[in-house]
Write a protein that holds these residues in place. Structure first.
Motif, short mmCIF file in Angstrom:
data_model
loop_
_atom_site.label_atom_id
_atom_site.label_comp_id
_atom_site.label_asym_id
_atom_site.label_seq_id
_atom_site.Cartn_x
_atom_site.Cartn_y
_atom_site.Cartn_z
N GLN A 21 0.83 -1.20 0.00
CA GLN A 21 0.00 0.00 0.00
C GLN A 21 0.87 1.26 0.00
N GLN A 22 1.95 1.24 0.76
CA GLN A 22 2.80 2.42 0.88
C GLN A 22 3.65 2.66 -0.36
N TYR A 23 4.10 1.58 -1.02
CA TYR A 23 5.05 1.74 -2.12
C TYR A 23 4.48 1.30 -3.47
N LYS A 24 3.17 1.19 -3.57
CA LYS A 24 2.54 0.68 -4.79
C LYS A 24 2.83 1.55 -6.01
N ASN A 25 3.11 2.84 -5.81
CA ASN A 25 3.37 3.74 -6.94
C ASN A 25 4.85 3.93 -7.22
N ASP A 26 5.70 3.19 -6.52
CA ASP A 26 7.15 3.36 -6.67
C ASP A 26 7.80 2.26 -7.50
N GLY A 27 6.98 1.40 -8.10
CA GLY A 27 7.53 0.35 -8.95
C GLY A 27 8.14 -0.80 -8.16
N ILE A 28 7.33 -1.45 -7.33
CA ILE A 28 7.83 -2.61 -6.58
C ILE A 28 8.26 -3.69 -7.57
N TYR A 29 9.51 -4.16 -7.43
CA TYR A 29 9.99 -5.21 -8.33
C TYR A 29 10.35 -6.50 -7.58
N ALA A 30 10.38 -6.44 -6.24
CA ALA A 30 10.75 -7.63 -5.48
C ALA A 30 10.03 -7.64 -4.14
N CYS A 31 9.68 -8.84 -3.71
CA CYS A 31 8.96 -9.04 -2.46
C CYS A 31 9.51 -10.31 -1.81
N THR A 32 9.96 -10.20 -0.57
CA THR A 32 10.58 -11.36 0.05
C THR A 32 10.27 -11.45 1.54
N LEU A 33 10.25 -12.67 2.03
CA LEU A 33 10.16 -12.93 3.46
C LEU A 33 11.57 -13.29 3.90
N VAL A 34 12.16 -12.48 4.77
CA VAL A 34 13.58 -12.60 5.10
C VAL A 34 13.79 -13.48 6.33
N PHE A 35 14.70 -14.43 6.20
CA PHE A 35 15.10 -15.29 7.32
C PHE A 35 16.56 -15.00 7.66
N ASN A 36 16.90 -15.19 8.94
CA ASN A 36 18.30 -15.06 9.32
C ASN A 36 19.00 -16.41 9.20
#
Length: 282
Positions: A21-36
């Motif tokens: 919702q916050q970055y929808k107009n900024d061209g999201i190109y990657a989405c990840t669930l980060v693990f250590n």
């Protein structure tokens, strides 16, 4: 199992939707669930095209082009809050290393069969999350790459990217970035020696150093090493070397007699430094 996946899916949506919702107009190109490195969930994260430095300056720019896949440098994250539903899954992959169904690199280039391990459950849930997010924030196919972020295990990152995304230039870019890291990890695993590996190499070197050097005696001694109870747990490449030496006694067309210095050279390859003489016997 389906109920478990639905609960996990809903928890993931709660984490990712505010970011979209916050970055929808900024061209999201990657989405990840980060693990250590301990396989614990750290945060949800996205990255945008607008954040990458370009000729035309933008106040949102902070990321160098070569770091587009470096999740440690991404700023748009959603660290888990204490009351986050996802916290109950924080240690979801804690015992992955001991799972009989954990991923191997050989699976990364083929569509995986469903398994009942925890990582597969997470991937199935993440795939449903992707569907929901793409319905809420429509994008052309292949414009956003979804993957599990686990820098210490690029084989899992690559597998997840293949599993969650169609073929695209974005996927190819990600794989090209992770492939050298994967090869480096595999190289380290190949030459990582346990104390028992080192002890076996010392035994092998001492056998080769015996004077006078005799190929049949060396082959028989190598064969006896293969009969030891601990041999099956030995580094695979050391096993192959010892089997090759043992095969010298068979005289088959597939066997190849090795001289003393050749065996010592092969041993030295495991240490990346010369611990023994590599010169031919006089």
């Amino acid at each position: 199992m389906l109920e478990h996946i639905n609960l996990l899916k809903n928890a993931l949506i709660q984490e990712f939707q505010p970011l979209f919702q916050q970055y929808k107009n900024d061209g999201i190109y990657a989405c990840t669930l980060v693990f250590n490195s301990y396989m614990h969930i750290e945060c949800a994260a996205v990255s945008t095209s607008r954040s990458i430095y370009a000729e035309e300056e933008d106040r949102a720019q902070y990321l160098a082009a070569q770091d587009r896949w470096n999740i440690q440098k991404w700023r748009y994250t959603s660290p888990l809050k204490k009351n986050s539903v996802l916290n109950r899954y924080r240690y979801a992959l804690n015992d992955l290393a001991e799972s009989k169904n954990s991923f191997s690199y050989s699976q990364t280039e083929t569509a995986p069969h469903k398994t009942e391990n925890q990582l597969q459950t997470l991937l199935d849930a993440f795939k449903q999350v992707k569907t929901v997010l793409m319905e809420l924030y429509p994008q052309p196919s292949g414009q956003i790459l979804f993957f599990i972020g686990l820098p210490a295990q690029p084989e899992i990152e690559i597998h997840s990217a293949h599993y969650l995304n169609p073929q695209s230039s974005l996927l190819e870019s990600f794989i090209n970035d992770r492939e050298p890291k994967l090869q480096a990890v595999l190289h380290l695993k190949r030459f990582k020696l346990s104390q028992s590996d080192k002890d076996l190499l010392i035994d092998l070197a001492q056998l080769a150093e015996m004077d006078p050097y005799d190929e049949l005696h060396m082959a028989h001694a190598a064969y006896l090493l293969t009969l030891e109870a601990s041999f099956a747990e030995t580094n695979l490449y050391i096993q192959r070397l010892i089997h090759a030496i043992a095969a010298m006694a068979t005289g088959s067309k597939d066997s190849c007699a090795m001289q003393k210095y050749e065996i010592i050279e092969r041993i030295n390859q495991f240490y990346h430094a010369s611990s023994y003489s590599t010169q031919p016997a006089c």
